[in-house]
Design a protein around this motif. Structure first.
Motif: not given
Length: 366
Positions: A312-323, A333-343
């Motif tokens: 689960i990706q956190t798109l507003e993350d300053n500690a572990i940036p999305i990059s 690679p995991p089986e599936k990736v989800f993205r949390l907007k505004g997290a």
């Protein structure tokens, strides 16, 4: 312990034409407001601690509650390891799923492979950080355990005395070791908790149905969490600016732990989170042991690789940036990736409902 955080200077009252008596009263009111916020946060932490200590059936460093009327799911033991998941993940661009969009809605919680979810906090956090997720999951019929790792949360162990990853994750491995034969859990790891659940996956692959990494360190074989963090090293890196190293064994030896500068805490971890949760974290977070961060993991395809992984990706993350999150996903690679907007880095505070929906959906993936 040295200087743990930068002290915030109080702003002087602006000059104006009111009387000295009114200025004094205004200052007293501000102090009372600040004190009230601190008292509320401390009270919340104490209540959570008291609730954990009331649990009778599990290790004292584990908070576990069962909802009324949820029956224990029986499961036969398996002699084979679960299938391996090695294909590149598929990304969901809209994580704010409505109930009618969730997969396998007709499947009852008690009929899932497992309805037990184990939440593993990140560095500096404790089981207390999951309080919203615990309530939401239990209301949905899941059995939830939130683990305090060694030296975290209500654990009385000195963080500076932790010398290995196995010592740090012992409350988690003890919990898994005590599971009845054939019973499985879904492991959820946040931040440094990703390395912790990876260690557990290598040890107990038959006891883990799925592993969920939330803005977490998802390592490859022979890699350490420090190796991951080093990928984003730079003069403008907020994480590096925030770290305050502690040398309990002397300045001529490696650091034993590190704190996060509280003046930078909100920008680093909670830039989208409610102020009440930031206040709770500011009085509850503890030092992060340094030795486990340095330790390289030994992960095999036969054990770790056999457990189904989700990110689960956190798109507003300053500690572990999305990059950086993308780098880990591409490398492993995991089986599936989800993205949390505004997290932000702490979606259990900033996006608890959206995070809950994703955890429920992952639990229902066949």
């Amino acid at each position: 312990m040295g200087n743990i955080c930068a002290r915030l200077k109080a702003k002087p009252a602006p000059p104006h034409s009111t009387s000295a008596k009114k200025r004094s009263a205004s200052r007293r009111e501000r102090k009372l407001d600040d004190a009230a916020i601190r008292e509320q946060a401390i009270a919340a932490a104490i209540l959570f601690k008291q609730h954990q200590q009331q649990q009778q059936n599990f290790d004292r460093s584990t908070s576990l509650r069962y909802p009324n009327g949820v029956s224990k799911k029986s499961s036969g033991s398996s002699n084979t390891l679960p299938r391996s998941s090695s294909s590149r993940a598929r990304s969901l661009t809209d994580p704010l799923l409505q109930p009618h969009q969730l997969l396998n809605q007709d499947v009852k919680v008690d009929d899932l492979e497992t309805n037990r979810i184990v939440l593993v906090h990140g560095g500096g956090f404790g089981a207390w950080c999951w309080y919203k997720s615990i309530a939401l999951l239990e209301e949905s019929g899941y059995k939830v355990a939130a683990i305090d790792l060694t030296g975290s949360g209500v654990s009385s162990f000195d963080t500076n005395s932790i010398t290995s990853l196995s010592q740090y994750v012992k409350p988690l491995t003890d919990f898994l070791e005590k599971l009845p034969e054939g019973e499985k859990v879904i492991l959820v790891g946040h931040d440094f908790g990703g390395a912790c659940i990876s260690y557990a996956m290598e040890m107990f692959p038959l006891k883990i149905s799925k592993a969920v990494f939330i803005a977490a360190a998802m390592l490859t074989n022979g890699q350490s969490t420090l190796d991951i963090i080093s990928q984003q090293a730079g003069s403008d890196d907020l994480m590096q600016q925030s770290q305050i190293f502690i040398y309990a064994n002397g300045n001529d030896l490696p650091p034993t732990s590190f704190d996060l500068n509280k003046s930078l805490l909100k920008d680093l971890l909670f830039n989208q989170s409610p102020s009440k949760d930031v206040a709770l974290a500011s009085v509850s977070m503890r030092s992060v042991p340094f030795a486990p961060v340095l330790e390289k993991l030994s992960l095999s395809d036969l054990k770790y690789g056999s457990v189904r992984r989700f990110y689960i990706q956190t798109l507003e993350d300053n500690a572990i940036p999305i990059s950086l999150q993308e780098n880990m996903i591409n490398a492993n690679p995991p089986e599936k990736v989800f993205r949390l907007k505004g997290a932000d880095h702490s979606p259990f505070f900033s996006k608890p409902q959206a995070l809950h929906k994703l955890l429920v959906e992952i639990s229902r993936i066949l």
